[in-house]
Design a protein around this motif. Structure first.
Motif, PDB file in Angstrom:
ATOM      1  N   ASP A 132       0.814  -1.219   0.000  1.00 26.24           N
ATOM      2  CA  ASP A 132       0.000   0.000   0.000  1.00 26.24           C
ATOM      3  C   ASP A 132       0.847   1.269   0.000  1.00 26.24           C
ATOM      4  OD1 ASP A 132       0.969  -0.386   2.561  1.00 26.24           O
ATOM      5  OD2 ASP A 132      -0.932   0.079   3.564  1.00 26.24           O
ATOM      6  N   SER A 133       2.134   1.135  -0.335  1.00 31.32           N
ATOM      7  CA  SER A 133       3.004   2.309  -0.388  1.00 31.32           C
ATOM      8  C   SER A 133       3.049   2.882  -1.799  1.00 31.32           C
ATOM      9  CB  SER A 133       4.423   1.956   0.070  1.00 31.32           C
ATOM     10  OG  SER A 133       5.075   1.129  -0.871  1.00 31.32           O
ATOM     11  N   SER A 134       3.249   4.174  -1.870  1.00 33.74           N
ATOM     12  CA  SER A 134       3.473   4.826  -3.153  1.00 33.74           C
ATOM     13  C   SER A 134       4.959   4.685  -3.493  1.00 33.74           C
ATOM     14  CB  SER A 134       3.108   6.310  -3.056  1.00 33.74           C
ATOM     15  OG  SER A 134       4.055   6.972  -2.221  1.00 33.74           O
ATOM     16  N   PRO A 135       5.359   4.955  -4.729  1.00 35.46           N
ATOM     17  CA  PRO A 135       6.784   4.928  -5.056  1.00 35.46           C
ATOM     18  C   PRO A 135       7.601   5.947  -4.245  1.00 35.46           C
ATOM     19  CG  PRO A 135       5.497   4.789  -7.051  1.00 35.46           C
ATOM     20  CD  PRO A 135       4.538   5.083  -5.935  1.00 35.46           C
ATOM     21  N   GLU A 136       6.948   6.980  -3.735  1.00 32.92           N
ATOM     22  CA  GLU A 136       7.656   7.931  -2.888  1.00 32.92           C
ATOM     23  C   GLU A 136       7.976   7.315  -1.523  1.00 32.92           C
ATOM     24  OE1 GLU A 136       4.766   8.835  -4.643  1.00 32.92           O
ATOM     25  OE2 GLU A 136       6.054   9.685  -6.205  1.00 32.92           O
ATOM     26  N   GLU A 137       7.205   6.317  -1.112  1.00 32.40           N
ATOM     27  CA  GLU A 137       7.380   5.684   0.198  1.00 32.40           C
ATOM     28  C   GLU A 137       8.215   4.404   0.156  1.00 32.40           C
ATOM     29  OE1 GLU A 137       3.251   6.537   2.469  1.00 32.40           O
ATOM     30  OE2 GLU A 137       3.062   5.440   0.559  1.00 32.40           O
ATOM     31  N   GLY A 138       8.360   3.816  -0.990  1.00 36.80           N
ATOM     32  CA  GLY A 138       9.100   2.561  -1.081  1.00 36.80           C
ATOM     33  C   GLY A 138       9.652   2.364  -2.477  1.00 36.80           C
ATOM     34  N   PRO A 139      10.788   1.725  -2.594  1.00 28.32           N
ATOM     35  CA  PRO A 139      11.588   1.079  -1.578  1.00 28.32           C
ATOM     36  C   PRO A 139      12.162   2.075  -0.549  1.00 28.32           C
ATOM     37  CG  PRO A 139      12.287   0.366  -3.773  1.00 28.32           C
ATOM     38  CD  PRO A 139      11.346   1.497  -3.937  1.00 28.32           C
ATOM     39  N   LEU A 140      12.521   1.521   0.600  1.00 27.35           N
ATOM     40  CA  LEU A 140      13.040   2.327   1.692  1.00 27.35           C
ATOM     41  C   LEU A 140      14.471   2.803   1.419  1.00 27.35           C
ATOM     42  CD1 LEU A 140      11.666   0.240   4.687  1.00 27.35           C
ATOM     43  CD2 LEU A 140      10.793   2.416   3.818  1.00 27.35           C
ATOM     44  N   PRO A 141      14.922   3.846   2.130  1.00 29.02           N
ATOM     45  CA  PRO A 141      16.253   4.407   1.884  1.00 29.02           C
ATOM     46  C   PRO A 141      17.399   3.400   1.934  1.00 29.02           C
ATOM     47  CG  PRO A 141      14.990   5.876   3.286  1.00 29.02           C
ATOM     48  CD  PRO A 141      14.167   4.623   3.123  1.00 29.02           C
ATOM     49  N   GLY A 142      17.355   2.442   2.867  1.00 29.05           N
ATOM     50  CA  GLY A 142      18.430   1.445   2.926  1.00 29.05           C
ATOM     51  C   GLY A 142      18.490   0.578   1.686  1.00 29.05           C
ATOM     52  N   ASP A 143      17.320   0.201   1.147  1.00 29.52           N
ATOM     53  CA  ASP A 143      17.278  -0.593  -0.082  1.00 29.52           C
ATOM     54  C   ASP A 143      17.792   0.229  -1.270  1.00 29.52           C
ATOM     55  OD1 ASP A 143      16.221  -2.677   1.387  1.00 29.52           O
ATOM     56  OD2 ASP A 143      14.196  -2.491   0.561  1.00 29.52           O
ATOM     57  N   LEU A 144      17.496   1.525  -1.280  1.00 23.22           N
ATOM     58  CA  LEU A 144      17.958   2.381  -2.375  1.00 23.22           C
ATOM     59  C   LEU A 144      19.464   2.615  -2.285  1.00 23.22           C
ATOM     60  CD1 LEU A 144      14.990   4.912  -2.524  1.00 23.22           C
ATOM     61  CD2 LEU A 144      15.429   2.936  -4.021  1.00 23.22           C
ATOM     62  N   GLU A 145      19.987   2.744  -1.087  1.00 27.51           N
ATOM     63  CA  GLU A 145      21.448   2.881  -0.932  1.00 27.51           C
ATOM     64  C   GLU A 145      22.136   1.585  -1.352  1.00 27.51           C
ATOM     65  OE1 GLU A 145      24.988   4.659  -0.539  1.00 27.51           O
ATOM     66  OE2 GLU A 145      23.036   5.654  -0.454  1.00 27.51           O
ATOM     67  N   THR A 146      21.537   0.453  -1.017  1.00 29.12           N
ATOM     68  CA  THR A 146      22.072  -0.838  -1.458  1.00 29.12           C
ATOM     69  C   THR A 146      22.071  -0.902  -2.989  1.00 29.12           C
ATOM     70  OG1 THR A 146      21.223  -1.867   0.567  1.00 29.12           O
ATOM     71  CG2 THR A 146      21.801  -3.352  -1.236  1.00 29.12           C
ATOM     72  N   ALA A 147      21.015  -0.371  -3.614  1.00 28.49           N
ATOM     73  CA  ALA A 147      20.921  -0.346  -5.076  1.00 28.49           C
ATOM     74  C   ALA A 147      22.045   0.492  -5.690  1.00 28.49           C
ATOM     75  CB  ALA A 147      19.554   0.199  -5.507  1.00 28.49           C
ATOM     76  N   LYS A 148      22.372   1.599  -5.067  1.00 26.34           N
ATOM     77  CA  LYS A 148      23.462   2.452  -5.574  1.00 26.34           C
ATOM     78  C   LYS A 148      24.796   1.717  -5.501  1.00 26.34           C
ATOM     79  CE  LYS A 148      21.123   6.732  -4.337  1.00 26.34           C
ATOM     80  NZ  LYS A 148      21.095   7.862  -3.382  1.00 26.34           N
ATOM     81  N   LEU A 149      25.047   1.053  -4.394  1.00 24.66           N
ATOM     82  CA  LEU A 149      26.290   0.286  -4.261  1.00 24.66           C
ATOM     83  C   LEU A 149      26.354  -0.839  -5.288  1.00 24.66           C
ATOM     84  CD1 LEU A 149      26.440   0.123  -0.357  1.00 24.66           C
ATOM     85  CD2 LEU A 149      27.897   1.503  -1.867  1.00 24.66           C
ATOM     86  N   PHE A 150      25.218  -1.479  -5.522  1.00 27.21           N
ATOM     87  CA  PHE A 150      25.130  -2.552  -6.516  1.00 27.21           C
ATOM     88  C   PHE A 150      25.430  -2.009  -7.918  1.00 27.21           C
ATOM     89  CE2 PHE A 150      22.221  -5.015  -9.383  1.00 27.21           C
ATOM     90  CZ  PHE A 150      22.892  -6.223  -9.334  1.00 27.21           C
ATOM     91  N   GLY A 151      24.825  -0.887  -8.283  1.00 31.78           N
ATOM     92  CA  GLY A 151      25.079  -0.288  -9.598  1.00 31.78           C
ATOM     93  C   GLY A 151      26.545   0.025  -9.799  1.00 31.78           C
ATOM     94  N   ALA A 152      27.183   0.581  -8.771  1.00 30.68           N
ATOM     95  CA  ALA A 152      28.613   0.887  -8.858  1.00 30.68           C
ATOM     96  C   ALA A 152      29.428  -0.395  -9.030  1.00 30.68           C
ATOM     97  CB  ALA A 152      29.058   1.647  -7.613  1.00 30.68           C
ATOM     98  N   ARG A 153      29.066  -1.443  -8.300  1.00 30.69           N
ATOM     99  CA  ARG A 153      29.795  -2.718  -8.407  1.00 30.69           C
ATOM    100  C   ARG A 153      29.724  -3.284  -9.825  1.00 30.69           C
ATOM    101  NH1 ARG A 153      31.871  -7.416  -6.309  1.00 30.69           N
ATOM    102  NH2 ARG A 153      30.835  -9.365  -6.871  1.00 30.69           N
ATOM    103  N   VAL A 154      28.558  -3.209 -10.444  1.00 30.49           N
ATOM    104  CA  VAL A 154      28.419  -3.741 -11.802  1.00 30.49           C
ATOM    105  C   VAL A 154      29.329  -2.977 -12.768  1.00 30.49           C
ATOM    106  CG1 VAL A 154      26.838  -4.107 -13.734  1.00 30.49           C
ATOM    107  CG2 VAL A 154      26.099  -4.651 -11.402  1.00 30.49           C
ATOM    108  N   VAL A 155      29.355  -1.650 -12.672  1.00 27.70           N
ATOM    109  CA  VAL A 155      30.218  -0.856 -13.558  1.00 27.70           C
ATOM    110  C   VAL A 155      31.686  -1.197 -13.317  1.00 27.70           C
ATOM    111  CG1 VAL A 155      31.013   1.470 -14.124  1.00 27.70           C
ATOM    112  CG2 VAL A 155      28.593   1.056 -13.768  1.00 27.70           C
ATOM    113  N   GLU A 156      32.086  -1.244 -12.055  1.00 27.74           N
ATOM    114  CA  GLU A 156      33.490  -1.537 -11.741  1.00 27.74           C
ATOM    115  C   GLU A 156      33.895  -2.919 -12.244  1.00 27.74           C
ATOM    116  OE1 GLU A 156      33.246  -0.870  -7.544  1.00 27.74           O
ATOM    117  OE2 GLU A 156      33.372   1.320  -7.788  1.00 27.74           O
ATOM    118  N   THR A 157      32.997  -3.887 -12.148  1.00 25.34           N
ATOM    119  CA  THR A 157      33.285  -5.232 -12.645  1.00 25.34           C
ATOM    120  C   THR A 157      33.363  -5.234 -14.170  1.00 25.34           C
ATOM    121  OG1 THR A 157      32.183  -6.205 -10.730  1.00 25.34           O
ATOM    122  CG2 THR A 157      32.532  -7.639 -12.634  1.00 25.34           C
TER     123      THR A 157
END
Length: 191
Positions: A160-185
Motif C-alpha cells: 500500500d506504499s506509493s513509489p515515494e514511500e518505497g523502496p526504503l532508503p536502505g534498499d535504495l542505498e544498497t541499489a546504488k552500491l550494486f550499480g557501482a559494483r556492476v560498472v566496476e566489474t
C-alpha cells in the motif's frame, strides 16, 4: 567509457525507483555511460534500445516479483531476446539483476534465479551484490543489504506504499552500491 544498460519493467513505480537508484550508483563511477531502458506496459522496447543492449558492456535486468517470478512484460522482453541469443550478441557481457516485491521474501529469489538463468542463456558473466547482509541483532531496516541477497539486488516496498514511500532508503542505498559494483566489474572485463 564503460557502457551499462539497465533494462527493467515497473508496474507501479517501485521498481522504476529501484532502477533509478541502480543508475545513480552506476553513473557515479568515473567513465560510466549508463542508460535506463524501460520495458513498456505492452512488454516492448524500441529497435534503438535493442541496439543499446547489444552495444553495452553490461546489462542489468530488473523486474518486480509478481506471483514468484518476473512480470509478464519482462517475460515478453526476455522471450524476444532469443534473437540476440541466437547470434550470442550478449556473450561475455557482464550481467546482473534486481527485483522488488511487497513482502520481505515474496519469492524474490525465484525471480533472481529466473534472471540469472536468462543471463546464462546469453552466456553472460554474472555479478552479485558483493555485499554482506545486515543480519545481527543490532541491524536496522535501513541498513545496507538488510534483505540479505547475494545473487542479485532485492528491495521491499509495502503493497500500500506509493513509489515515494518505497523502496526504503536502505534498499535504495544498497541499489546504488550494486550499480557501482556492476560498472566496476564490467570495466575490469573491457578489452
Amino acid at each position: 567509457m564503460t557502457k551499462v544498460a539497465i533494462v527493467y519493467h515497473s508496474g507501479y513505480g517501485h521498481t522504476k525507483k529501484q532502477a533509478e537508484a541502480v543508475q545513480a550508483g552506476a553513473a557515479g563511477v568515473a567513465g560510466a555511460d549508463v542508460e535506463l531502458i524501460a520495458i513498456s506496459a505492452e512488454g516492448s522496447i524500441t529497435d534503438a534500445q535493442w541496439a543499446s543492449l547489444d552495444a553495452a558492456d553490461a546489462i542489468i535486468f530488473g523486474s518486480p516479483t509478481y506471483m514468484g517470478t518476473v512480470s509478464w512484460q519482462f517475460k515478453k522482453f526476455a522471450d524476444a531476446s532469443s534473437k540476440p541469443w541466437f547470434s550470442q550478441k550478449w556473450k561475455d557481457k557482464v550481467g546482473a539483476a534486481f527485483t522488488n516485491s511487497a513482502t520481505m521474501n515474496g519469492d524474490k529469489l525465484s525471480t533472481l534465479h529466473y534472471l540469472f538463468t536468462l543471463g546464462m542463456q546469453h552466456s553472460m558473466i554474472w555479478v552479485g551484490t558483493g555485499l554482506m547482509p545486515s543480519n545481527s541483532k543490532a541491524a536496522q531496516r535501513n541498513d545496507i543489504n538488510f534483505v540479505g541477497s547475494f545473487s542479485g539486488l532485492m528491495a521491499q516496498s509495502p503493497s500500500d506504499s506509493s513509489p515515494e514511500e518505497g523502496p526504503l532508503p536502505g534498499d535504495l542505498e544498497t541499489a546504488k552500491l550494486f550499480g557501482a559494483r556492476v560498472v566496476e566489474t564490467a570495466a575490469k572485463f573491457k578489452k
